[in-house]
Motif scaffolding. Structure first.
Motif, short mmCIF file in Angstrom:
data_model
loop_
_atom_site.label_atom_id
_atom_site.label_comp_id
_atom_site.label_asym_id
_atom_site.label_seq_id
_atom_site.Cartn_x
_atom_site.Cartn_y
_atom_site.Cartn_z
N MET A 1 -40.76 12.01 -14.95
CA MET A 1 -39.86 11.04 -15.55
C MET A 1 -39.35 10.10 -14.47
SD MET A 1 -37.47 12.96 -18.28
CE MET A 1 -38.04 13.15 -19.92
N ILE A 2 -39.19 8.85 -14.87
CA ILE A 2 -38.71 7.82 -13.96
C ILE A 2 -37.29 7.45 -14.36
CG2 ILE A 2 -39.02 5.42 -13.23
CD1 ILE A 2 -42.02 5.80 -13.79
N GLY A 3 -36.40 7.30 -13.38
CA GLY A 3 -35.04 6.86 -13.64
C GLY A 3 -34.97 5.35 -13.70
N VAL A 4 -34.48 4.81 -14.83
CA VAL A 4 -34.31 3.37 -15.00
C VAL A 4 -32.81 3.08 -14.99
CG1 VAL A 4 -34.69 1.40 -16.53
CG2 VAL A 4 -36.44 3.19 -16.34
N ARG A 5 -32.40 2.20 -14.10
CA ARG A 5 -30.98 1.87 -13.95
C ARG A 5 -30.45 1.19 -15.20
NH1 ARG A 5 -27.48 -2.24 -12.41
NH2 ARG A 5 -25.84 -1.64 -10.95
N VAL A 6 -29.30 1.70 -15.67
CA VAL A 6 -28.63 1.10 -16.82
C VAL A 6 -27.45 0.26 -16.35
CG1 VAL A 6 -27.38 1.58 -18.97
CG2 VAL A 6 -29.32 3.00 -18.32
N CYS A 7 -26.59 0.86 -15.53
CA CYS A 7 -25.41 0.17 -15.01
C CYS A 7 -24.81 1.05 -13.91
CB CYS A 7 -24.38 -0.09 -16.12
SG CYS A 7 -23.64 1.41 -16.82
N ILE A 8 -23.73 0.59 -13.31
CA ILE A 8 -23.02 1.44 -12.38
C ILE A 8 -21.98 2.24 -13.16
CG2 ILE A 8 -23.44 -0.02 -10.37
CD1 ILE A 8 -20.55 -1.00 -10.59
N LEU A 9 -21.66 3.42 -12.68
CA LEU A 9 -20.73 4.30 -13.36
C LEU A 9 -19.39 3.62 -13.61
CD1 LEU A 9 -20.28 7.14 -14.53
CD2 LEU A 9 -19.54 7.85 -12.24
N ASP A 10 -18.92 2.83 -12.67
CA ASP A 10 -17.63 2.16 -12.81
C ASP A 10 -17.61 1.13 -13.95
OD1 ASP A 10 -16.55 3.68 -10.78
OD2 ASP A 10 -16.80 2.12 -9.24
N PHE B 1 -26.81 -1.02 -24.29
CA PHE B 1 -27.67 -1.58 -23.24
C PHE B 1 -29.09 -1.66 -23.77
CE2 PHE B 1 -24.25 0.54 -20.98
CZ PHE B 1 -23.89 -0.41 -20.03
N ARG B 2 -29.83 -2.59 -23.22
CA ARG B 2 -31.27 -2.68 -23.46
C ARG B 2 -31.94 -2.54 -22.11
NH1 ARG B 2 -33.12 -4.70 -28.24
NH2 ARG B 2 -34.77 -5.94 -27.32
N VAL B 3 -32.85 -1.59 -22.02
CA VAL B 3 -33.59 -1.37 -20.78
C VAL B 3 -35.08 -1.40 -21.08
CG1 VAL B 3 -31.74 -0.02 -19.72
CG2 VAL B 3 -33.53 1.16 -20.97
N THR B 4 -35.83 -1.78 -20.06
CA THR B 4 -37.28 -1.83 -20.19
C THR B 4 -37.90 -0.92 -19.15
OG1 THR B 4 -37.13 -4.13 -20.93
CG2 THR B 4 -39.30 -3.34 -20.29
N PRO B 5 -38.37 0.25 -19.58
CA PRO B 5 -39.05 1.16 -18.65
C PRO B 5 -40.40 0.60 -18.23
CG PRO B 5 -38.48 2.26 -20.72
CD PRO B 5 -38.21 0.80 -20.90
N PRO B 6 -41.05 1.22 -17.26
CA PRO B 6 -42.35 0.72 -16.79
C PRO B 6 -43.41 0.59 -17.89
CG PRO B 6 -41.50 2.36 -15.27
CD PRO B 6 -40.57 2.34 -16.45
N ASP B 7 -43.32 1.39 -18.96
CA ASP B 7 -44.31 1.27 -20.03
C ASP B 7 -44.12 0.02 -20.88
OD1 ASP B 7 -42.25 1.82 -21.83
OD2 ASP B 7 -43.03 3.76 -22.44
N GLY B 8 -43.01 -0.70 -20.65
CA GLY B 8 -42.78 -1.97 -21.33
C GLY B 8 -42.08 -1.88 -22.67
N GLU C 1 -24.74 5.22 -9.88
CA GLU C 1 -25.49 4.47 -10.87
C GLU C 1 -25.87 5.38 -12.03
OE1 GLU C 1 -27.80 0.97 -8.53
OE2 GLU C 1 -28.85 2.87 -8.69
N ILE C 2 -25.83 4.83 -13.25
CA ILE C 2 -26.29 5.56 -14.42
C ILE C 2 -27.75 5.23 -14.63
CG2 ILE C 2 -26.05 5.85 -16.91
CD1 ILE C 2 -23.07 5.15 -16.58
N LEU C 3 -28.57 6.27 -14.68
CA LEU C 3 -30.01 6.11 -14.86
C LEU C 3 -30.43 6.87 -16.12
CD1 LEU C 3 -31.09 7.08 -11.23
CD2 LEU C 3 -30.74 4.77 -12.10
N VAL C 4 -31.29 6.24 -16.93
CA VAL C 4 -31.91 6.97 -18.04
C VAL C 4 -33.29 7.40 -17.53
CG1 VAL C 4 -30.64 5.92 -19.94
CG2 VAL C 4 -32.73 4.84 -19.13
N LEU C 5 -33.69 8.57 -17.98
CA LEU C 5 -34.96 9.14 -17.52
C LEU C 5 -36.01 8.94 -18.61
CD1 LEU C 5 -33.49 12.41 -16.00
CD2 LEU C 5 -33.88 10.21 -14.87
N VAL C 6 -37.01 8.15 -18.27
CA VAL C 6 -38.06 7.83 -19.26
C VAL C 6 -39.43 8.15 -18.68
CG1 VAL C 6 -36.74 6.13 -20.51
CG2 VAL C 6 -38.04 5.44 -18.52
#
Length: 112
Positions: free
Chosen positions: A1-10, A20-27, A107-112
């Motif tokens: 799994m890859i961590g994709v940055r969402v935002c900073i914890l603060d 939030f909208r995030v785009t992992p490496p798979d697009g 940093e808050i990361l989602v794992l995708v």
């Protein structure tokens, strides 16, 4: 799994939820709800298990008026922030789809 940055914890205060909208490496663009409660961070796909629509009625408006549950703006279903379980509404007993999340160096990361 890859961590994709969402935002900073603060950026996410206690008892807060933001979209939030995030785009992992798979697009594949993911629409997410990220919640901070009792010092923990949780992430869910931003779609109601009943209809598949986004939960909020305005940007970053996810909590019910009492601030205890995430609420679907369309039909009022209530979800526990700590596990996404629906406690009331047409999808009672279902859950929001959890997305693995971690906090790393502030940093808050989602794992995708």
């Amino acid at each position: 799994m890859i961590g994709v940055r969402v935002c900073i914890l603060d950026d996410l205060q206690e008892k807060d939820a933001r979209g939030f909208r995030v785009t992992p490496p798979d697009g594949e663009v993911l629409s997410l709800i990220v919640v901070r409660k009792d010092g923990e961070v949780y992430a869910y796909r931003n779609h109601c298990p009943h209809t598949g629509i986004n939960l909020e009625w305005q940007p970053d408006q996810f909590f019910d008026p009492g601030g205890g549950f995430l609420q679907c703006a369309t039909h009022g279903a209530l979800f526990r922030p700590e596990d996404g379980y629906c406690v009331r509404g047409p999808c009672a007993g279902d859950s929001l789809e959890a997305v693995p999340v971690r906090v790393d160096n502030g940093e808050i990361l989602v794992l995708v």
